[in-house]
Design a protein around this motif. Structure first.
Motif, short mmCIF file in Angstrom:
data_model
loop_
_atom_site.label_atom_id
_atom_site.label_comp_id
_atom_site.label_asym_id
_atom_site.label_seq_id
_atom_site.Cartn_x
_atom_site.Cartn_y
_atom_site.Cartn_z
N SER A 183 0.88 -1.16 0.00
CA SER A 183 0.00 0.00 0.00
C SER A 183 0.92 1.22 0.00
N SER A 184 0.81 2.07 -1.03
CA SER A 184 1.81 3.12 -1.21
C SER A 184 1.20 4.47 -1.53
N VAL A 185 1.88 5.51 -1.10
CA VAL A 185 1.67 6.88 -1.57
C VAL A 185 3.02 7.29 -2.15
N ILE A 186 3.03 7.71 -3.42
CA ILE A 186 4.26 8.08 -4.10
C ILE A 186 4.08 9.49 -4.63
N PHE A 187 5.07 10.36 -4.41
CA PHE A 187 4.97 11.73 -4.94
C PHE A 187 6.35 12.29 -5.22
N LEU A 188 6.37 13.33 -6.05
CA LEU A 188 7.59 14.04 -6.40
C LEU A 188 7.52 15.43 -5.79
N LEU A 189 8.67 15.96 -5.40
CA LEU A 189 8.70 17.34 -4.94
C LEU A 189 10.06 17.95 -5.20
N ASP A 190 10.03 19.26 -5.45
CA ASP A 190 11.26 20.02 -5.65
C ASP A 190 11.94 20.25 -4.32
N GLY A 191 13.25 20.27 -4.35
CA GLY A 191 14.03 20.68 -3.18
C GLY A 191 14.09 22.20 -3.12
N LEU A 192 14.86 22.70 -2.21
CA LEU A 192 15.00 24.14 -2.01
C LEU A 192 16.41 24.58 -2.36
N PRO A 193 16.55 25.83 -2.79
CA PRO A 193 17.90 26.32 -3.07
C PRO A 193 18.70 26.45 -1.78
N GLU A 194 20.01 26.35 -1.92
CA GLU A 194 20.87 26.52 -0.75
C GLU A 194 20.64 27.91 -0.17
N GLY A 195 20.63 27.97 1.13
CA GLY A 195 20.43 29.25 1.80
C GLY A 195 18.97 29.59 2.07
N HIS A 196 18.05 28.70 1.72
CA HIS A 196 16.63 28.95 1.97
C HIS A 196 16.39 29.17 3.47
N LEU A 197 15.60 30.17 3.78
CA LEU A 197 15.21 30.45 5.16
C LEU A 197 13.71 30.24 5.31
N ALA A 198 13.27 29.91 6.49
CA ALA A 198 11.85 29.69 6.74
C ALA A 198 11.02 30.91 6.32
N THR A 199 11.53 32.08 6.53
CA THR A 199 10.77 33.30 6.22
C THR A 199 10.65 33.55 4.71
#
Length: 106
Positions: free
Chosen positions: A86-102
């Motif tokens: 039983s699976s959930v499969i998805f793709l997602l982009d990473g974040l650029p270096e230096g990304h901040l929460a804000t």
């Protein structure tokens, strides 16, 4: 920017189909420069609950991830997993270096 294929799997039935899948998946990822970052480990859950095992595959970008998933080589072996977990499969982009929460506030 890196991208990720993420799988949440539970109720994996380890039998001949899953063995074949595992024996062949690495070769399907090679042309798309995919590599396992996490493969089947159960996470140490700190909040909430998670009953699945986690798989994370890194690709150079989202196009490589999509092309791998849609490739004839991967589509050929996908039913071996799908019939046995039983699976959930998805793709997602990473974040650029230096990304901040804000950064998401912009």
């Amino acid at each position: 920017m890196s991208a990720y294929a993420v799988g949440l799997l539970k109720e994996v039935r380890f039998g001949p189909d899953i063995v074949k899948y595992l024996e062949r998946i690495d070769e399907t990822m090679r042309p798309y420069r995919g590599r396992f970052l996490v493969h089947g480990q159960g996470p140490e859950v700190l909040e909430g609950s998670l009953q699945q095992d986690l798989v994370i595959i890194e690709f150079p970008d989202i196009e490589h991830a999509r092309d791998w998933y849609q490739s004839p080589a991967y589509q050929e072996i996908l039913p071996l997993r799908a019939r046995n977990a039983s699976s959930v499969i998805f793709l997602l982009d990473g974040l650029p270096e230096g990304h901040l929460a804000t950064d998401i506030l912009r």
